[in-house]
Design a protein around this motif. Sequence first.
Motif, PDB file in Angstrom:
ATOM      1  N   ASN A  10       0.834  -1.213   0.000  1.00  0.00           N
ATOM      2  CA  ASN A  10       0.000   0.000   0.000  1.00  0.00           C
ATOM      3  C   ASN A  10       0.858   1.248   0.000  1.00  0.00           C
ATOM      4  O   ASN A  10       0.611   2.186  -0.742  1.00  0.00           O
ATOM      5  CB  ASN A  10      -0.905   0.025   1.235  1.00  0.00           C
ATOM      6  N   GLU A  11       1.864   1.238   0.869  1.00  0.00           N
ATOM      7  CA  GLU A  11       2.688   2.462   0.941  1.00  0.00           C
ATOM      8  C   GLU A  11       3.457   2.675  -0.365  1.00  0.00           C
ATOM      9  O   GLU A  11       3.652   3.810  -0.798  1.00  0.00           O
ATOM     10  CB  GLU A  11       3.646   2.462   2.136  1.00  0.00           C
ATOM     11  N   ASN A  12       3.872   1.591  -1.022  1.00  0.00           N
ATOM     12  CA  ASN A  12       4.564   1.722  -2.320  1.00  0.00           C
ATOM     13  C   ASN A  12       3.725   2.525  -3.319  1.00  0.00           C
ATOM     14  O   ASN A  12       4.269   3.274  -4.114  1.00  0.00           O
ATOM     15  CB  ASN A  12       4.857   0.341  -2.917  1.00  0.00           C
ATOM     16  N   THR A  13       2.395   2.339  -3.262  1.00  0.00           N
ATOM     17  CA  THR A  13       1.535   3.039  -4.245  1.00  0.00           C
ATOM     18  C   THR A  13       1.551   4.549  -4.006  1.00  0.00           C
ATOM     19  O   THR A  13       1.194   5.321  -4.893  1.00  0.00           O
ATOM     20  CB  THR A  13       0.067   2.539  -4.212  1.00  0.00           C
ATOM     21  N   GLU A  14       1.959   4.966  -2.826  1.00  0.00           N
ATOM     22  CA  GLU A  14       1.976   6.406  -2.517  1.00  0.00           C
ATOM     23  C   GLU A  14       3.303   7.070  -2.852  1.00  0.00           C
ATOM     24  O   GLU A  14       3.419   8.288  -2.864  1.00  0.00           O
ATOM     25  CB  GLU A  14       1.672   6.615  -1.024  1.00  0.00           C
ATOM     26  N   SER A  16       6.170   8.529  -5.068  1.00  0.00           N
ATOM     27  CA  SER A  16       6.268   8.994  -6.469  1.00  0.00           C
ATOM     28  C   SER A  16       7.498   8.409  -7.158  1.00  0.00           C
ATOM     29  O   SER A  16       7.617   8.495  -8.377  1.00  0.00           O
ATOM     30  CB  SER A  16       6.320  10.520  -6.509  1.00  0.00           C
ATOM     31  N   GLU A  90      13.289   8.019   0.746  1.00  0.00           N
ATOM     32  CA  GLU A  90      12.375   9.140   0.994  1.00  0.00           C
ATOM     33  C   GLU A  90      12.735   9.842   2.301  1.00  0.00           C
ATOM     34  O   GLU A  90      12.840  11.067   2.355  1.00  0.00           O
ATOM     35  CB  GLU A  90      10.938   8.622   1.064  1.00  0.00           C
TER      36      GLU A  90
END
Length: 227
Positions: A10-14, A16, A90
Motif C-alpha cells: 500500500n505504501e509503495n503506491t503512494e 512517487s 524518501e
Amino acid sequence: MGKGKLWKWNENTEFSHVFEPDLQSIVDGATLNKGMWSEKVFGNQHPITLELGCGKGEYTVGLARRHPERNFIGVDIKGHRFWRGAKTSEQEGLTNVAFLRTRIEFVQNFFAPGEVSEVWLTFSDPQPKDEKGTKRITSELFLERYRSFMVPGGLIHVKSDSPLVYALSKEGWEKAGYPILEHSEDVYADLVHRVDPEFAEVLNIRTYYEQRWLEEGRKIHYLRTQA
Ligand SMILES: C[S@@+](CC[C@H](N)C(=O)[O-])C[C@H]1O[C@@H](n2cnc3c(N)ncnc32)[C@H](O)[C@@H]1O
C-alpha cells in the motif's frame, strides 16, 4: 513488530519514485518511462545505474548516498522487499533513487538503447538447475538483454556468495566474448585491498543476503565486465 507485506504494498503506491506496472500491461507492451527516466523521473541528465534483483535496495540507496551526481534504479519483482529502500531514500531526501517492480525477463521493455550506464547484480539466485542460463540473471543470455539498453562499454558488476554464479558467469562471459575486467573469489580478504579507496567503500556496502552469508562464514565473490 515489523510492518506486513500488505502495508508495504500500500505504501509503495503512494511513493512517487516507485513504479509498479501490472503484469497485463507489461504483456501488452507497457514501456512506462522508457527513454524518459532522466527528464520524467529524475529531472536531470545524470547517468543511470540499475541494481537488478535489488531486494531491499542496499546498493541502490548506498550508491545514491555516495553519488548525488548519478541516478539509481532498483529493480525486483517483490515490492515489499524494495519498500525498505524506497522508504529510506524518501526519509533521507534522496532525489536520485527510484524503484521498478518487474520481472527482470521484461526489463528491456522499460529502458531505451543507451539509457543505462551501469548494472549491479547483487546476490542473485544461483538457479543451479538452469543449465541453459535462461533464468540466471547473471548469464550471458541476460547480459545480451542488458546490452540492448546500456551505453557501449557500460560496466556490469556481480557480487555473489555463490561459487556457481561466479564460475558459470566467468566461463559463460568469456565464451560469449565479454571481457573479464576484474574478478576476485574473496572480496574482503583480497579485492578491497587492491582497489582505490572509493571503490573499496562501494564494495563494503553489505546487502541483507550478504550479511547472512557472511555470518555463515561464506566468501564473497566479485566479477566485472562491460556491455
Ligand atoms: C537472493 S535475493 C538478493 C536480494 C538483494 N540483492 C540482496 O543481496 O539482499 C534475490 C532477489 O532477486 C529477486 N528476483 C529473483 N529473480 C527475479 C526475476 N526474474 N525478476 C525480478 N526479480 C527477481 C528476488 O525477488 C529477490 O529479491
